[in-house]
Design a protein around this motif. Sequence first.
Motif, mmCIF file in Angstrom:
data_model
loop_
_atom_site.group_PDB
_atom_site.id
_atom_site.type_symbol
_atom_site.label_atom_id
_atom_site.label_comp_id
_atom_site.label_asym_id
_atom_site.label_seq_id
_atom_site.Cartn_x
_atom_site.Cartn_y
_atom_site.Cartn_z
ATOM 1 N N LEU A 246 17.881 -7.971 38.911
ATOM 2 C CA LEU A 246 17.843 -6.530 38.665
ATOM 3 C C LEU A 246 16.518 -5.941 39.119
ATOM 4 C CD1 LEU A 246 19.528 -4.229 37.356
ATOM 5 C CD2 LEU A 246 18.243 -4.646 35.259
ATOM 6 N N ALA A 247 15.416 -6.670 38.891
ATOM 7 C CA ALA A 247 14.101 -6.201 39.330
ATOM 8 C C ALA A 247 14.052 -6.087 40.849
ATOM 9 C CB ALA A 247 13.012 -7.150 38.836
ATOM 10 N N ARG A 248 14.685 -7.027 41.536
ATOM 11 C CA ARG A 248 14.696 -6.983 42.997
ATOM 12 C C ARG A 248 15.487 -5.776 43.500
ATOM 13 N NH1 ARG A 248 17.117 -11.643 47.029
ATOM 14 N NH2 ARG A 248 16.406 -10.715 48.984
ATOM 15 N N VAL A 249 16.633 -5.526 42.868
ATOM 16 C CA VAL A 249 17.436 -4.358 43.239
ATOM 17 C C VAL A 249 16.652 -3.076 42.996
ATOM 18 C CG1 VAL A 249 19.502 -3.034 42.646
ATOM 19 C CG2 VAL A 249 19.636 -5.518 42.854
ATOM 20 N N HIS A 250 15.970 -3.013 41.847
ATOM 21 C CA HIS A 250 15.190 -1.818 41.531
ATOM 22 C C HIS A 250 14.084 -1.599 42.557
ATOM 23 C CE1 HIS A 250 11.649 -0.008 39.289
ATOM 24 N NE2 HIS A 250 12.488 0.990 39.469
ATOM 25 N N GLU A 251 13.413 -2.673 42.985
ATOM 26 C CA GLU A 251 12.356 -2.531 43.983
ATOM 27 C C GLU A 251 12.906 -1.977 45.295
ATOM 28 O OE1 GLU A 251 9.100 -2.700 43.777
ATOM 29 O OE2 GLU A 251 9.415 -2.947 41.636
ATOM 30 N N LEU A 252 14.090 -2.432 45.684
ATOM 31 C CA LEU A 252 14.708 -1.909 46.904
ATOM 32 C C LEU A 252 15.023 -0.430 46.760
ATOM 33 C CD1 LEU A 252 17.125 -4.877 47.715
ATOM 34 C CD2 LEU A 252 15.043 -4.269 48.946
ATOM 35 N N TYR A 253 15.549 -0.032 45.621
ATOM 36 C CA TYR A 253 15.847 1.378 45.381
ATOM 37 C C TYR A 253 14.560 2.208 45.340
ATOM 38 C CZ TYR A 253 20.682 0.164 44.130
ATOM 39 O OH TYR A 253 21.995 -0.271 44.157
ATOM 40 N N ARG A 254 13.539 1.644 44.715
ATOM 41 C CA ARG A 254 12.275 2.379 44.602
ATOM 42 C C ARG A 254 11.662 2.624 45.978
ATOM 43 N NH1 ARG A 254 7.301 0.581 40.567
ATOM 44 N NH2 ARG A 254 6.032 2.466 40.812
ATOM 45 N N ALA A 255 11.705 1.596 46.827
ATOM 46 C CA ALA A 255 11.167 1.749 48.179
ATOM 47 C C ALA A 255 11.997 2.738 48.997
ATOM 48 C CB ALA A 255 11.123 0.393 48.874
ATOM 49 N N ALA A 256 13.310 2.777 48.735
ATOM 50 C CA ALA A 256 14.195 3.651 49.510
ATOM 51 C C ALA A 256 13.994 5.124 49.189
ATOM 52 C CB ALA A 256 15.659 3.269 49.256
ATOM 53 N N LEU A 257 13.369 5.450 48.052
ATOM 54 C CA LEU A 257 13.183 6.849 47.686
ATOM 55 C C LEU A 257 12.307 7.579 48.699
ATOM 56 C CD1 LEU A 257 13.712 9.067 45.583
ATOM 57 C CD2 LEU A 257 11.622 8.347 44.417
ATOM 58 N N ALA A 258 11.350 6.856 49.294
ATOM 59 C CA ALA A 258 10.460 7.498 50.270
ATOM 60 C C ALA A 258 11.221 7.995 51.491
ATOM 61 C CB ALA A 258 9.365 6.517 50.696
ATOM 62 N N GLU A 259 12.359 7.366 51.800
ATOM 63 C CA GLU A 259 13.154 7.765 52.956
ATOM 64 C C GLU A 259 14.499 8.359 52.538
ATOM 65 O OE1 GLU A 259 13.476 4.395 55.487
ATOM 66 O OE2 GLU A 259 11.304 4.163 55.736
ATOM 67 N N ALA A 260 14.564 8.835 51.290
ATOM 68 C CA ALA A 260 15.817 9.422 50.793
ATOM 69 C C ALA A 260 16.136 10.697 51.563
ATOM 70 C CB ALA A 260 15.685 9.721 49.300
ATOM 71 N N PRO A 261 17.413 11.035 51.692
ATOM 72 C CA PRO A 261 17.779 12.258 52.411
ATOM 73 C C PRO A 261 17.208 13.501 51.742
ATOM 74 C CG PRO A 261 19.660 11.335 51.235
ATOM 75 C CD PRO A 261 18.582 10.314 51.177
ATOM 76 N N GLN A 262 17.066 14.563 52.510
ATOM 77 C CA GLN A 262 16.510 15.813 52.007
ATOM 78 C C GLN A 262 17.289 16.322 50.798
ATOM 79 O OE1 GLN A 262 13.711 17.010 53.177
ATOM 80 N NE2 GLN A 262 13.673 18.655 51.652
ATOM 81 N N GLU A 263 18.581 16.047 50.782
ATOM 82 C CA GLU A 263 19.425 16.489 49.672
ATOM 83 C C GLU A 263 18.949 15.884 48.349
ATOM 84 O OE1 GLU A 263 24.144 16.401 48.319
ATOM 85 O OE2 GLU A 263 23.477 15.345 50.135
ATOM 86 N N ALA A 264 18.517 14.613 48.385
ATOM 87 C CA ALA A 264 18.049 13.957 47.169
ATOM 88 C C ALA A 264 16.740 14.577 46.683
ATOM 89 C CB ALA A 264 17.863 12.460 47.412
ATOM 90 N N ARG A 265 15.843 14.881 47.616
ATOM 91 C CA ARG A 265 14.577 15.496 47.227
ATOM 92 C C ARG A 265 14.803 16.906 46.685
ATOM 93 N NH1 ARG A 265 10.415 12.662 47.982
ATOM 94 N NH2 ARG A 265 10.409 10.855 49.359
ATOM 95 N N ARG A 266 15.759 17.617 47.276
ATOM 96 C CA ARG A 266 16.087 18.957 46.771
ATOM 97 C C ARG A 266 16.670 18.845 45.361
ATOM 98 N NH1 ARG A 266 18.299 20.530 50.985
ATOM 99 N NH2 ARG A 266 20.473 19.994 50.516
ATOM 100 N N TRP A 267 17.499 17.825 45.129
ATOM 101 C CA TRP A 267 18.113 17.597 43.821
ATOM 102 C C TRP A 267 17.031 17.373 42.765
ATOM 103 C CZ3 TRP A 267 18.323 13.820 40.090
ATOM 104 C CH2 TRP A 267 19.416 13.823 39.215
ATOM 105 N N LEU A 268 16.007 16.589 43.106
ATOM 106 C CA LEU A 268 14.904 16.340 42.185
ATOM 107 C C LEU A 268 14.089 17.609 41.945
ATOM 108 C CD1 LEU A 268 13.734 12.894 43.595
ATOM 109 C CD2 LEU A 268 14.631 13.270 41.296
ATOM 110 N N ALA A 269 13.789 18.336 43.032
ATOM 111 C CA ALA A 269 12.964 19.540 42.911
ATOM 112 C C ALA A 269 13.643 20.597 42.052
ATOM 113 C CB ALA A 269 12.657 20.099 44.297
ATOM 114 N N GLU A 270 14.959 20.718 42.171
ATOM 115 C CA GLU A 270 15.690 21.714 41.380
ATOM 116 C C GLU A 270 15.581 21.427 39.885
ATOM 117 O OE1 GLU A 270 19.607 21.435 42.920
ATOM 118 O OE2 GLU A 270 19.220 22.724 44.667
#
Length: 543
Positions: free
Chosen positions: A10-34
């Motif tokens: 689970l920690a390994r999966v989380h690290e992959l997801y955490r690293a992927a946030l930097a390259e997340a689509p603009q839609e995801a960043r807009r979702w967070l900002a809202e």
Amino acid sequence: MPENLDLALLARVHELYRAALAEAPQEARRWLAERGIGDARLLERFALGFAPGTLKKILSVNKSPQRALRDLGILAGAGRGYEHLAGCVVIPLTDTTGRVVALVGYPLDGSAPRHAGMPGAVFNWAAMKSHPRVRLFSDPLMALEQLATGDEAAVALAQNQWTTLTDATFRELAPHQVDVENLDRRKEIAQHLAKLGIGKKALPASPATTDQTVENGFSALFGRRRYLVQAISQDNPRHLRALVRAIGSTPGRFHLDALDLYSARDRQAFVREAALLFGEDPSLVEADLGRIIPLAEDHLARRPGSATVEIGEEARNEALEFLRDSRLLDRILEDFEKLGLVGEEPNKLVGYLIAVSRKMDEPLSMLILSRSAAGKSTLAEAIATLTPPEDTIRLTRLTGQALFYQKHQSLRQKLLVVEEESGVSEAEYPLRILQSAKRLAVATSRGSHEVEGPVAVIVTSTSTELTDETKSRFLVTSVDESRQQSRAILEAQRKRETGEAVPRDGIIRRHHAIQRCLRRAQHFRLVNVPLMGHGPEQDHGIA
């Protein structure tokens, strides 16, 4: 499936997801900002991630890991299955030791949250240590939105997991007054907490007195209940071990136990015996331990050699006077000179600023290149000498895995000095990652471990064949190997042998106090330092 293997995966999966946030689509960043949670520091603090749906391409999904991923809820569906959290912003939930034990995914289309991992997880455990009254939400996203507004007492349990959490997890809430914030489920949740004695009127806060003069620890008095806490140690962020003695009112009566203060099981056993000794309700003793934990953490942080050292009033005033001097840079150079480091003015100033940059979110690093015995080690040693010892790590060699297994925050805001580039050749990759990503993470069969940065680095080397990847992370400089510099060094050595002794200790203490007065900063005002690389012509002979 053993729990430790599940947590490692689970920690390994989380690290992959955490690293992927930097390259997340603009839609995801807009979702967070809202939702008011787009601040990079908030995302980093709570280790948010994004599931791009490429997990099966990255992880080797043979039958054994596939079964484990299904057990954890990461994979779902028939056959090879699909990634359950794909396309979701992911919020991790942890246990009391900080291990990730659950992930909650929020689809960008607004559909229901998706859960993976194991029960027993709480979002924002840190609030339990510093707030006697917490606001409890049934959804981590709601709590995160509150944290973004500055409400540090917001905590959350994963939705639909109220009744599946263990009693031990709920007992973590017992010393607190709990305000349930979900109106639609308030009655149901409050009833469940009440069955476990949680959410009642807050326990009376009896004044605590501590005696820091106790050898190797401290004493704490809560009402009539006295505790002696000694031999405090922390070999990794998941454990805080101590020898705790509960002292009864009858002379000679006590209960002594060596326990891990971060372990619910250890605390439970101690509470049971100490409550009998004091003749008090166990919840009162448990509340005492909840107050002892931050005292133990604070004591550990203030021990000699730790990151926090008290500065005397006289030393502080002298340091502030030095920092306000319009000749600040000249005075720094003068102190270097008094310590015997002749010439090298640009290198000395840049090195000093790099050492101070350890307090920044983006510290600098320095690579000093020269021939053997040209003075590069002397320069690095002088810079390290003027840096407080609790913030300096001097090494001759780093093995390939050494950085991964440092204590959780042992490198955070530190100056790492390695004598020769050959001493870091085995650890070149993790060192580069630590400089760039400001953190290292490793997952093993025993669980996951993270080492926090950032760290400023000074490395000396005789090699000019360094890779561009290594050079790109350092300010590369060289020392003055000219004939004039050699003459100046010999003349300084002659004066030291025949002149008055220089108060080295006073100079070093002054600069230690100066740097201890500096607060952590995200940015520094630019300082104009003479360019390096324009020194005297190289001449290695001595007339």
